[in-house]
Design a protein around this motif. Sequence first.
Motif, PDB file in Angstrom:
ATOM      1  N   LEU A 144      43.115  41.972  51.887  1.00  0.00           N
ATOM      2  CA  LEU A 144      43.994  41.096  52.449  1.00  0.00           C
ATOM      3  C   LEU A 144      44.821  40.651  51.677  1.00  0.00           C
ATOM      4  CD1 LEU A 144      42.306  39.478  55.767  1.00  0.00           C
ATOM      5  CD2 LEU A 144      43.266  42.007  55.234  1.00  0.00           C
ATOM      6  N   PRO A 145      45.999  41.137  51.046  1.00  0.00           N
ATOM      7  CA  PRO A 145      46.732  40.498  49.788  1.00  0.00           C
ATOM      8  C   PRO A 145      47.448  39.426  50.506  1.00  0.00           C
ATOM      9  CG  PRO A 145      47.756  42.509  50.605  1.00  0.00           C
ATOM     10  CD  PRO A 145      46.442  42.448  51.535  1.00  0.00           C
ATOM     11  N   TYR A 146      47.946  38.392  49.638  1.00  0.00           N
ATOM     12  CA  TYR A 146      48.615  37.172  49.987  1.00  0.00           C
ATOM     13  C   TYR A 146      49.217  36.448  49.031  1.00  0.00           C
ATOM     14  CZ  TYR A 146      44.686  34.699  47.913  1.00  0.00           C
ATOM     15  OH  TYR A 146      43.816  34.172  46.687  1.00  0.00           O
ATOM     16  N   ALA A 147      49.225  36.901  47.600  1.00  0.00           N
ATOM     17  CA  ALA A 147      50.079  36.173  46.635  1.00  0.00           C
ATOM     18  C   ALA A 147      50.393  37.043  45.529  1.00  0.00           C
ATOM     19  CB  ALA A 147      49.321  34.901  46.314  1.00  0.00           C
ATOM     20  N   THR A 148      51.162  36.742  44.543  1.00  0.00           N
ATOM     21  CA  THR A 148      51.377  37.392  43.188  1.00  0.00           C
ATOM     22  C   THR A 148      51.020  36.389  42.386  1.00  0.00           C
ATOM     23  OG1 THR A 148      53.287  38.739  44.163  1.00  0.00           O
ATOM     24  CG2 THR A 148      52.945  38.515  41.851  1.00  0.00           C
ATOM     25  N   VAL A 207      50.280  46.991  50.095  1.00  0.00           N
ATOM     26  CA  VAL A 207      50.173  46.762  48.787  1.00  0.00           C
ATOM     27  C   VAL A 207      48.831  47.369  48.020  1.00  0.00           C
ATOM     28  CG1 VAL A 207      50.274  45.202  46.745  1.00  0.00           C
ATOM     29  CG2 VAL A 207      51.817  45.087  48.600  1.00  0.00           C
ATOM     30  N   ASP A 208      47.799  47.321  49.101  1.00  0.00           N
ATOM     31  CA  ASP A 208      46.545  47.380  48.700  1.00  0.00           C
ATOM     32  C   ASP A 208      45.810  48.553  49.561  1.00  0.00           C
ATOM     33  OD1 ASP A 208      43.752  47.544  47.958  1.00  0.00           O
ATOM     34  OD2 ASP A 208      43.832  45.710  47.094  1.00  0.00           O
ATOM     35  N   ALA A 256      50.740  37.754  35.507  1.00  0.00           N
ATOM     36  CA  ALA A 256      50.748  39.255  35.037  1.00  0.00           C
ATOM     37  C   ALA A 256      51.016  40.219  36.195  1.00  0.00           C
ATOM     38  CB  ALA A 256      49.569  39.563  34.242  1.00  0.00           C
ATOM     39  N   ASP A 257      51.667  39.761  37.307  1.00  0.00           N
ATOM     40  CA  ASP A 257      52.118  40.594  38.129  1.00  0.00           C
ATOM     41  C   ASP A 257      50.900  41.194  39.105  1.00  0.00           C
ATOM     42  OD1 ASP A 257      54.863  40.351  37.813  1.00  0.00           O
ATOM     43  OD2 ASP A 257      54.926  41.924  36.509  1.00  0.00           O
ATOM     44  N   LEU A 258      49.688  40.407  38.929  1.00  0.00           N
ATOM     45  CA  LEU A 258      48.486  40.726  39.690  1.00  0.00           C
ATOM     46  C   LEU A 258      48.661  40.547  41.203  1.00  0.00           C
ATOM     47  CD1 LEU A 258      45.722  39.326  37.364  1.00  0.00           C
ATOM     48  CD2 LEU A 258      46.574  41.812  37.634  1.00  0.00           C
ATOM     49  N   THR A 259      48.140  41.287  41.960  1.00  0.00           N
ATOM     50  CA  THR A 259      48.147  40.989  43.422  1.00  0.00           C
ATOM     51  C   THR A 259      46.781  40.271  43.787  1.00  0.00           C
ATOM     52  OG1 THR A 259      49.614  42.964  43.875  1.00  0.00           O
ATOM     53  CG2 THR A 259      48.084  42.133  46.036  1.00  0.00           C
ATOM     54  N   MET A 260      46.787  38.969  44.435  1.00  0.00           N
ATOM     55  CA  MET A 260      45.560  38.552  45.032  1.00  0.00           C
ATOM     56  C   MET A 260      45.321  38.700  46.243  1.00  0.00           C
ATOM     57  SD  MET A 260      45.995  36.875  42.141  1.00  0.00           S
ATOM     58  CE  MET A 260      44.390  35.886  42.309  1.00  0.00           C
ATOM     59  N   PHE A 261      44.093  38.910  46.653  1.00  0.00           N
ATOM     60  CA  PHE A 261      43.694  39.361  47.915  1.00  0.00           C
ATOM     61  C   PHE A 261      42.191  38.803  48.247  1.00  0.00           C
ATOM     62  CE2 PHE A 261      42.035  42.575  45.041  1.00  0.00           C
ATOM     63  CZ  PHE A 261      40.720  42.752  45.142  1.00  0.00           C
ATOM     64  N   TRP A 262      42.236  38.893  49.537  1.00  0.00           N
ATOM     65  CA  TRP A 262      40.716  38.386  50.263  1.00  0.00           C
ATOM     66  C   TRP A 262      40.105  39.612  50.471  1.00  0.00           C
ATOM     67  CZ3 TRP A 262      40.581  35.624  55.652  1.00  0.00           C
ATOM     68  CH2 TRP A 262      39.287  35.418  55.870  1.00  0.00           C
ATOM     69  N   ASP A 263      38.824  39.513  49.948  1.00  0.00           N
ATOM     70  CA  ASP A 263      38.152  40.840  50.301  1.00  0.00           C
ATOM     71  C   ASP A 263      37.044  40.319  51.459  1.00  0.00           C
ATOM     72  OD1 ASP A 263      36.243  42.996  50.540  1.00  0.00           O
ATOM     73  OD2 ASP A 263      35.667  42.868  48.308  1.00  0.00           O
ATOM     74  N   VAL A 264      37.485  41.055  52.446  1.00  0.00           N
ATOM     75  CA  VAL A 264      36.686  40.655  53.994  1.00  0.00           C
ATOM     76  C   VAL A 264      35.738  41.935  54.140  1.00  0.00           C
ATOM     77  CG1 VAL A 264      38.481  39.425  54.813  1.00  0.00           C
ATOM     78  CG2 VAL A 264      38.533  41.995  55.262  1.00  0.00           C
TER      79      VAL A 264
END
Length: 707
Positions: free
Chosen positions: A307-311, A300-301, A314-322
């Motif tokens: 590291l994406p993990y959730a929606t 997705v990203d 507003a259909d945003l993709t949540m991610f962990w920036d490592v």
Amino acid sequence: MNASRDPVKDWVVQQYREIFGDSATARGGKQVDSDGNPTRIGRFTPTSPVAVAGAAAAVYAPRLLPTIDGNETVTAVLTQLHGYQWPLAAVAVPLCVVDVSRYRAHKSTRMLESVVRQTTGHLPRKVTVSLAPGRRALRRATITLHPGTVIRPKAFDELTRAIEETFPEHGKWEVRVKHEAYKNRILVTRAEIIPDTRSSRHKALQAALDAGAILKDAKVTVDSVDENGVETGFKITFEPSMNSGARGFQAKVDEALASLAGVHESGRTWTTEWTPSQGHLVMRLVAAMPTRVDHPLALVDEDLRHLPYATGAADLTMFWDVSTSSNKPHCLIVGPTGGGKTSVIRTLLTEATRRGIPFVGVDPKMIELDGLEGYPGCGAIVYDALRAAMFVRALHTEMMARNAYIHHKKIEGSQLPLMIAVLDEFFILSGKWQRLAKTGDDETRELLKELDPLGAWADLAVLARSAGIRLLLGVQRPDASLFGGASGNARDNFGTRLSLGNLSQDGALMMWGDSTVGREVDTSVKGRGIALGTDGSPVDAQMWWTPNVDRHPNKWSQLSESEKAIIDGLQPFEAPEFTCYSRELAEFIESERALAKQAREHGDVLEPIVLGDRPIGQSAATDDDDVADAIPASAVTEGMAVLIDDGQGSEVPVTVEAVTVIRDKGTGDVLETTLSINTGGRVKTNVHYGPTDVVFLPAPDRLPATV
């Protein structure tokens, strides 16, 4: 005895005053009316009576001549007038019309002067009303004020209301009042009433903004509509202020606007985009939060350090920036049993491995991460509490070795390969360490003292970022011991935070800095929670569903074909390499792998003994996680059931009757916790705990049941 009043006379006087008004008299050099109020408007003087009298004499001359027989002069005049009866009548009629218009204008002038004087306290310099004021609404009036006249906003509002009541709406016309202070005048004009075609939602938003002083000079306009003409967006303009740029203020306004707008006909929810520098915000509809999102197989990203993990909303993709440049290097997941915490951990780790990032984990419950043992990129999964303490110390040594390598080679930290250390059920692990430190043999107690896993963990939370080590921490409940001064401001380092289920007020404050966030999550939807957005604000999110990746037949056979397809699609083609910069971590991982291999090949467990219709040890619950949980002692509340050591090596369940928490006055950190329990006698027993001590619960800390 006073004579009774003559009603006929009173009526005549009243009509006279209505038509001609009272004469203005001078008092002390100023004009006043009959009531003694100052005025600049004199008596109304009509011009039509002379013309009307002349026209009447001309018309009725033949009837009047016999009554004045003998007066030749009058007779000659009447005779001559009679010859001009039609011209005189033609002159008298328009003069009457003009006088009626002048009278109405004069009456309106007096009323306007009186209204201005009573509402503002200022006597107008001049009031000019158009000669054709209309049937009821004024066409135009100009009220000239003295130079420098100041009219307060409240007084002007009262003036406007008074003028509108004096000249109410009539037909399609209404009166508008405007104060031109730079010209020292007030304009009263007539405007056509435009039919209000706004929707009830539009009216409610504008009325609420007008009634409250939330946003100054706020105006609501429709920004977009759907194919049926129903509003899907509103633009609200306002005058920028200090408050409009504050996130806390914006969040409260967003909540109020969404509540006023209500549920949209499409079922979607409202979101708000602020542009405070330009003085406007836009409300738009967003897609309703999904109730389930399967882990997508596509990347997705494209950023391999995201590291994406959730929606999210507003259909945003949540991610962990490592990445090394990330200001959110470590991740904290908070959630009770059954909330979807384990699935989020699987999502993050599978995303990490297919991006070439290995991981190593600690699972004190022995059931959360067991499916990841042997997964490509997994260094090891540690289950034993004592070996977990050894791992934390080895990881600390690895961090120091990496920093030394960076210093010696004069390179950037971003040039080192990343690794993720997963520590699930932190408080259970902490509780096991504390129990071993008290009940273990001499060698175990001495080893734990030397390893100091809690101290090593605190250092890792603060210093691991620059060494390329990322921490993934899972807990049942948030606690200040994770974020307080003793942990070196670890909360700032755990910049990626997400919570599942409903938080307590204190938990919400610790997680999000706001005691209202995360307290009304729909727990009927598994995986629903709150995550930290890219702008640093918490947002609603639906965590992705990642099945258990364990390919053991007992696990694999329980999965559907679609879930098996997800696991197959997520598995990387090449396992990430696990690079160690310290001999201690390398040797620990090798020994842990050897122990795990030996356990798989030679280990065995007793088969359950069936009594009745349920095997011993099997719970009626359907969740995998049936192990009792642990929480910080300071998080215990009155009436809660906990396990207490009975002094004979066993733990018994008791009910806490009172909790006393002593905190540092400066930092607010917990110093000591005392639990008061009743063991059956009259005297209560007080059990004391240190700042980082935990207690075990008799049963798992589950999500509340939903109806």
